[in-house]
Design an enzyme around this catalytic site. Structure first.
Site, PDB file in Angstrom:
ATOM      1  N   ASN A  25       3.882   4.273 -10.707  1.00  0.00           N
ATOM      2  CA  ASN A  25       3.381   3.813  -9.414  1.00  0.00           C
ATOM      3  C   ASN A  25       3.207   5.053  -8.553  1.00  0.00           C
ATOM      4  O   ASN A  25       4.171   5.576  -7.990  1.00  0.00           O
ATOM      5  CB  ASN A  25       4.384   2.835  -8.792  1.00  0.00           C
ATOM      6  CG  ASN A  25       3.937   2.340  -7.432  1.00  0.00           C
ATOM      7  OD1 ASN A  25       2.885   2.741  -6.926  1.00  0.00           O
ATOM      8  ND2 ASN A  25       4.730   1.474  -6.842  1.00  0.00           N
ATOM      9  N   LYS A  50       6.717   6.808  -8.601  1.00  0.00           N
ATOM     10  CA  LYS A  50       7.825   5.966  -9.064  1.00  0.00           C
ATOM     11  C   LYS A  50       7.591   5.752 -10.544  1.00  0.00           C
ATOM     12  O   LYS A  50       6.456   5.484 -10.950  1.00  0.00           O
ATOM     13  CB  LYS A  50       7.748   4.610  -8.365  1.00  0.00           C
ATOM     14  CG  LYS A  50       8.959   4.227  -7.587  1.00  0.00           C
ATOM     15  CD  LYS A  50       8.804   2.796  -7.104  1.00  0.00           C
ATOM     16  CE  LYS A  50       9.777   2.489  -6.006  1.00  0.00           C
ATOM     17  NZ  LYS A  50       9.553   1.206  -5.395  1.00  0.00           N
ATOM     18  N   ARG A  77       0.447   0.890 -11.731  1.00  0.00           N
ATOM     19  CA  ARG A  77       0.224  -0.029 -10.613  1.00  0.00           C
ATOM     20  C   ARG A  77      -1.020   0.452  -9.866  1.00  0.00           C
ATOM     21  O   ARG A  77      -1.128   1.625  -9.510  1.00  0.00           O
ATOM     22  CB  ARG A  77       1.406   0.012  -9.655  1.00  0.00           C
ATOM     23  CG  ARG A  77       1.130  -0.849  -8.450  1.00  0.00           C
ATOM     24  CD  ARG A  77       2.105  -0.599  -7.337  1.00  0.00           C
ATOM     25  NE  ARG A  77       1.825  -1.511  -6.240  1.00  0.00           N
ATOM     26  CZ  ARG A  77       2.097  -1.226  -4.975  1.00  0.00           C
ATOM     27  NH1 ARG A  77       2.635  -0.071  -4.644  1.00  0.00           N
ATOM     28  NH2 ARG A  77       1.827  -2.104  -4.035  1.00  0.00           N
ATOM     29  N   HIS A  94       0.840  -7.254  -3.255  1.00  0.00           N
ATOM     30  CA  HIS A  94       2.137  -7.595  -3.878  1.00  0.00           C
ATOM     31  C   HIS A  94       1.968  -8.625  -5.001  1.00  0.00           C
ATOM     32  O   HIS A  94       2.915  -9.344  -5.340  1.00  0.00           O
ATOM     33  CB  HIS A  94       3.126  -8.238  -2.871  1.00  0.00           C
ATOM     34  CG  HIS A  94       3.634  -7.342  -1.807  1.00  0.00           C
ATOM     35  ND1 HIS A  94       3.868  -7.798  -0.521  1.00  0.00           N
ATOM     36  CD2 HIS A  94       3.982  -6.038  -1.816  1.00  0.00           C
ATOM     37  CE1 HIS A  94       4.334  -6.815   0.224  1.00  0.00           C
ATOM     38  NE2 HIS A  94       4.408  -5.734  -0.546  1.00  0.00           N
ATOM     39  N   GLY A 120       6.998  -3.905   3.657  1.00  0.00           N
ATOM     40  CA  GLY A 120       5.777  -4.718   3.710  1.00  0.00           C
ATOM     41  C   GLY A 120       6.182  -6.110   3.235  1.00  0.00           C
ATOM     42  O   GLY A 120       6.974  -6.224   2.310  1.00  0.00           O
ATOM     43  N   ARG A 180       4.130  -2.932  10.687  1.00  0.00           N
ATOM     44  CA  ARG A 180       2.808  -3.568  10.838  1.00  0.00           C
ATOM     45  C   ARG A 180       2.913  -4.843  11.662  1.00  0.00           C
ATOM     46  O   ARG A 180       3.928  -5.544  11.583  1.00  0.00           O
ATOM     47  CB  ARG A 180       2.236  -3.930   9.457  1.00  0.00           C
ATOM     48  CG  ARG A 180       1.829  -2.726   8.650  1.00  0.00           C
ATOM     49  CD  ARG A 180       1.493  -3.121   7.221  1.00  0.00           C
ATOM     50  NE  ARG A 180       2.315  -2.371   6.301  1.00  0.00           N
ATOM     51  CZ  ARG A 180       2.449  -2.636   4.999  1.00  0.00           C
ATOM     52  NH1 ARG A 180       1.800  -3.633   4.460  1.00  0.00           N
ATOM     53  NH2 ARG A 180       3.217  -1.900   4.246  1.00  0.00           N
ATOM     54  N   GLU A 197       8.709  -5.412 -10.189  1.00  0.00           N
ATOM     55  CA  GLU A 197       7.297  -5.183 -10.503  1.00  0.00           C
ATOM     56  C   GLU A 197       7.137  -4.323 -11.753  1.00  0.00           C
ATOM     57  O   GLU A 197       6.179  -4.477 -12.505  1.00  0.00           O
ATOM     58  CB  GLU A 197       6.600  -4.512  -9.305  1.00  0.00           C
ATOM     59  CG  GLU A 197       6.365  -5.497  -8.166  1.00  0.00           C
ATOM     60  CD  GLU A 197       6.383  -4.867  -6.796  1.00  0.00           C
ATOM     61  OE1 GLU A 197       7.448  -4.323  -6.411  1.00  0.00           O
ATOM     62  OE2 GLU A 197       5.358  -4.910  -6.108  1.00  0.00           O
TER      63      GLU A 197
END
Ligand code: ADP
Length: 394
Positions: free
Chosen positions: A7, A14, A85, A174, A206, A235, A378
């Site tokens: 990722n 990652k 990803r 996501h 997020g 956000r 994930e």
């Protein structure tokens, strides 16, 4: 089959390496771009942890170090496939794909919609092609799971030409996490995914909420960008669209500056003035009105989406909480689901309070709708997709 999952973010990589049974090594290379990059990894089976500060000027150098120095620590000598990803796959991809030049072009075409992510995913793919040239690269798109959202839930009521010209519509993000939560929920409830209706709440820095019906996503709170939906760490989530030009005119700021306010200076951080970290907000709540307000707005916006999706799905079997906040904060879960007994949702206080950072059912026996806390993964999902696709091709 040994599968590396990558990722690549704006200044980080990652990674996780899986063999047939386990995650053998996982880690994070942060602050790429200078002399003080931080390399972290752990070997979960052996209880080994490692941290070092080194110079890593580019993602390419980071991946070289990963392949030549870090992965060998795991004892695994060969990688058979790499799952990447990829945040944005546009309208085209509803499933993971093996990367070729056309796929790379498509990822590149989505850069205007994901400028902070897609360029770095491409850098990761290119680096793997360079250092491990014979190995298949698989792209797993965050947006793919949401391709099943019906058109009336995906198209914004703007002039239709903007959808045609610029592909402005809800894409959702996501997706890999929501997919994983769907599979895990079915496993815990011992039901088939095709038989359950669920609402998955991925609440981290997020956050996004998804409505999933019989194995397919039918709506999600994030939209054209990950700024939409519930309030987040920095956000806004959904706000009256007219607020943006209004502030721009009053403050004399550019669209780019407005975007920074919406994405980086709002949410928990903007309201509390303290932090985007829910732990700090909770710590400060008793003595600081704005921290308490941030907590309350966050929980209220999550509740609102859950209730909207309860209606859209005509009731659900389960509501799932996940990611940093959802998995760990029983206080958030309690506040979000309070006073919902008439809708068939009753938490079991003891189970809720003790279910921190682990999987479990946290609703009372009297609750018609089950409530679960599930740790999302994930990386496992990307490894599963990668393995399946590679096996299918061979
Ligand atoms: P992301 O992957 O989006 O960066 P995470 O899923 O790691 O985010 O979630 C980060 C959020 O989880 C932060 O707001 C953090 O404060 C929150 N968090 C982690 N542990 C707890 C906890 N015990 N209680 C409340 N919030 C927590």
């Amino acid at each position: 089959m040994n599968i590396l999952v990558l990722n690549c973010g704006s200044s980080s990589i990652k990674f996780a390496l899986f063999n047939e049974e386990h995650k053998i090594i996982k880690g994070l290379i942060e602050r790429i771009g200078g002399n003080d990059a931080i390399v972290n990894y752990e070997l979960p089976q052996k209880n080994v942890k490692y941290k070092n500060v080194v110079s890593i000027p580019t993602h390419e150098v980071g991946i070289k170090i990963l392949i030549e120095e870090l992965l060998p620590q795991s004892g695994i000598k060969n990688v058979n496939a790499v799952g990447h990803r990829v945040v944005h796959g546009g309208d085209k991809y509803s499933l993971p794909v093996i990367v070729n030049d056309d796929v790379k072009k498509d990822i590149e075409e989505c850069i205007p919609m994901a400028p902070l992510h897609n360029p770095h995913h491409l850098a990761g793919i290119n680096a793997i092609e360079n250092f491990l040239p014979k190995i298949p690269n698989i792209a797993v798109f965050d947006t793919a799971f949401f391709q099943t959202i019906p058109i009336e839930a995906a198209i914004y009521p703007l002039p239709y030409k903007y959808y045609e010209k610029y592909k402005i519509k809800k894409y959702g993000f996501h997706g890999t996490s929501h997919y994983y939560l769907m599979l895990k929920t079915a496993e815990i409830l011992r039901k088939k995914v095709e038989k359950i209706k669920i609402i998955t709440c991925h609440l981290g820095n997020g956050s996004s909420i998804s409505a999933i019906k019989y194995g397919k996503s039918v709506d999600t709170s994030m939209g054209f960008t990950p700024a939409a939906g519930v309030m987040m760490g920095t956000r806004t989530g959904d706000i009256d669209p007219e607020i943006v030009p209004y502030i721009q005119i009053l403050e004399g700021i550019t669209p780019k500056e407005a975007s920074i306010i919406l994405n980086k200076q709002s949410g928990l951080f903007g309201i509390s003035g303290i932090s985007n970290d829910m732990r700090k907000i909770i710590d400060e709540m008793k003595k600081n009105f704005r921290a308490e307000l941030a907590f309350k707005i966050f929980c209220y916006t999550v509740k609102k989406y859950i209730c909207a999706y309860l209606g859209i799905l005509n009731g659900v079997d389960a509501i799932i909480f996940s990611a940093g906040i959802g998995e760990n904060s029983y206080l958030v879960r309690k506040e979000v689901l309070k006073d919902m007994d008439k809708l068939g949702i009753i938490l079991d206080n003891k189970s809720n309070e003790s279910c921190v950072g682990k999987d479990g059912i946290i609703s009372s026996r009297k609750s018609k709708i089950k409530v679960l806390s599930i740790r999302t993964d994930e990386e496992v999902m990307i490894a599963m997709f990668t393995k399946k696709l590679v096996q299918k091709e061979n």
